[in-house]
Design a protein around this motif. Structure first.
Motif, short mmCIF file in Angstrom:
data_model
loop_
_atom_site.label_atom_id
_atom_site.label_comp_id
_atom_site.label_asym_id
_atom_site.label_seq_id
_atom_site.Cartn_x
_atom_site.Cartn_y
_atom_site.Cartn_z
N MET A 183 43.16 52.59 34.46
CA MET A 183 43.25 51.53 33.46
C MET A 183 43.14 52.18 32.09
SD MET A 183 40.91 48.59 35.25
CE MET A 183 41.25 47.35 34.02
N ASP A 184 43.65 51.51 31.08
CA ASP A 184 43.60 52.04 29.71
C ASP A 184 42.19 52.47 29.35
OD1 ASP A 184 46.30 51.62 29.32
OD2 ASP A 184 46.02 49.63 28.45
N GLY A 185 42.09 53.68 28.80
CA GLY A 185 40.82 54.19 28.34
C GLY A 185 40.00 54.89 29.41
N TYR A 186 40.46 54.92 30.65
CA TYR A 186 39.71 55.56 31.73
C TYR A 186 40.49 56.76 32.27
CZ TYR A 186 36.64 51.52 31.91
OH TYR A 186 35.74 50.54 31.60
N GLU A 187 39.75 57.80 32.65
CA GLU A 187 40.37 58.97 33.25
C GLU A 187 40.05 59.07 34.74
OE1 GLU A 187 39.59 62.52 31.03
OE2 GLU A 187 40.05 61.55 29.14
N CYS A 188 39.37 58.06 35.27
CA CYS A 188 39.01 58.03 36.68
C CYS A 188 39.37 56.66 37.26
CB CYS A 188 37.51 58.26 36.86
SG CYS A 188 36.97 59.92 36.41
N ILE A 189 39.46 56.60 38.58
CA ILE A 189 39.70 55.33 39.25
C ILE A 189 38.36 54.62 39.41
CG2 ILE A 189 40.50 54.23 41.38
CD1 ILE A 189 42.37 56.66 41.75
N THR A 190 38.29 53.42 38.88
CA THR A 190 37.07 52.61 38.97
C THR A 190 37.28 51.55 40.04
OG1 THR A 190 37.85 51.00 37.36
CG2 THR A 190 36.67 52.93 36.48
N PRO A 191 36.20 50.92 40.50
CA PRO A 191 36.39 49.82 41.46
C PRO A 191 37.32 48.74 40.91
CG PRO A 191 34.10 50.49 41.44
CD PRO A 191 34.79 51.24 40.32
N SER A 213 39.78 49.10 38.64
CA SER A 213 41.18 49.54 38.59
C SER A 213 41.77 49.66 40.01
CB SER A 213 41.32 50.87 37.84
OG SER A 213 40.70 51.94 38.51
N LEU A 214 40.96 50.06 40.97
CA LEU A 214 41.42 50.12 42.36
C LEU A 214 41.77 48.72 42.86
CD1 LEU A 214 41.95 51.61 45.00
CD2 LEU A 214 39.50 51.41 45.52
N ARG A 215 40.91 47.76 42.56
CA ARG A 215 41.15 46.38 42.98
C ARG A 215 42.46 45.86 42.37
NH1 ARG A 215 39.14 40.94 41.08
NH2 ARG A 215 39.29 39.64 42.93
N LYS A 216 42.65 46.14 41.09
CA LYS A 216 43.86 45.67 40.41
C LYS A 216 45.11 46.25 41.07
CE LYS A 216 46.14 45.71 35.91
NZ LYS A 216 46.07 46.15 34.53
N MET A 217 45.11 47.55 41.36
CA MET A 217 46.29 48.17 41.96
C MET A 217 46.51 47.66 43.38
SD MET A 217 48.98 49.94 41.98
CE MET A 217 49.00 50.78 40.44
N LEU A 218 45.45 47.54 44.15
CA LEU A 218 45.58 47.03 45.51
C LEU A 218 46.13 45.60 45.51
CD1 LEU A 218 42.38 48.45 47.23
CD2 LEU A 218 44.75 49.24 47.51
N ASN A 219 45.67 44.79 44.56
CA ASN A 219 46.21 43.42 44.44
C ASN A 219 47.70 43.44 44.13
OD1 ASN A 219 43.87 42.00 45.06
ND2 ASN A 219 43.20 41.90 42.94
N GLN A 220 48.13 44.36 43.28
CA GLN A 220 49.55 44.48 42.95
C GLN A 220 50.36 44.90 44.18
OE1 GLN A 220 49.81 47.19 39.63
NE2 GLN A 220 49.04 45.69 38.18
N LEU A 221 49.71 45.64 45.08
CA LEU A 221 50.37 46.08 46.30
C LEU A 221 50.27 45.05 47.42
CD1 LEU A 221 49.21 49.81 46.30
CD2 LEU A 221 51.49 48.93 45.71
N GLY A 222 49.64 43.91 47.11
CA GLY A 222 49.55 42.83 48.09
C GLY A 222 48.34 42.91 49.01
N GLU A 223 47.39 43.75 48.68
CA GLU A 223 46.19 43.89 49.51
C GLU A 223 44.98 43.42 48.70
OE1 GLU A 223 43.81 47.26 52.02
OE2 GLU A 223 45.91 47.59 51.55
N SER A 224 44.48 42.26 49.04
CA SER A 224 43.38 41.67 48.29
C SER A 224 42.05 42.25 48.74
CB SER A 224 43.38 40.15 48.51
OG SER A 224 42.33 39.57 47.78
N LYS A 225 41.31 42.83 47.80
CA LYS A 225 39.99 43.40 48.06
C LYS A 225 39.02 42.93 46.98
CE LYS A 225 41.13 46.21 51.46
NZ LYS A 225 40.64 46.06 52.81
N SER A 226 37.76 42.81 47.36
CA SER A 226 36.74 42.47 46.37
C SER A 226 36.30 43.75 45.65
CB SER A 226 35.52 41.85 47.07
OG SER A 226 34.84 42.83 47.83
#
Length: 139
Positions: free
Chosen positions: A87-95, A97-110
């Motif tokens: 995500m903007d301003g981050y250099e690592c994958i955060t929970p 940002s992971l959730r956002k990408m997974l949602n875009q891929l059709g996999e809903s996670k909390s």
């Protein structure tokens, strides 16, 4: 932390019985636990097993992680994939940002499920995945 230090920490982590080698069984068990599916680790180990004993010693594992030209191409592709999760301003994958990408891929996670997923590869314990940790996850 130096790249080699990260590789050695990952190796020790994967070497469940502490015998100085990562066996087919250890690698399969870990990948299955993390990915929830079996992959052809036998082929990976056969390609990198320098002495043919069916296990990856530290030198074999370093070869796997450091790589050749072909692996450099793979690293470039992994970096591109890694950047998709940022995500903007981050250099690592955060929970988040992971959730956002997974949602875009059709996999809903909390967020909590994403924290758990990240924790399985979070070698430095900061709650995020840096590129080296992501690379281990994707192997």
């Amino acid at each position: 932390m130096k790249h080699k230090d990260v590789i050695e920490r990952v190796f020790v982590y994967l070497d469940a019985d502490g015998d100085g080698m990562i066996s087919f069984v250890e690698l399969r068990r870990y990948i299955a636990a993390v990915r929830g599916e079996m992959v052809e680790v036998d082929e990976i180990v056969k390609l990198l097993d320098i002495d043919g004993d069916g296990c990856l010693e530290l030198d074999d594992f370093v070869k796997l992680m450091d790589g050749s030209e072909e692996e450099e191409k793979m690293i470039t592709e992994l970096k591109e994939a890694f950047e998709m999760y940022l995500m903007d301003g981050y250099e690592c994958i955060t929970p988040k940002s992971l959730r956002k990408m997974l949602n875009q891929l059709g996999e809903s996670k909390s967020i909590e499920e994403c924290r758990v997923m990240i924790s399985q590869f979070d070698l430095n314990g900061d709650g995020e995945l840096n590129f080296d940790e992501f690379k281990v996850m994707m192997l």
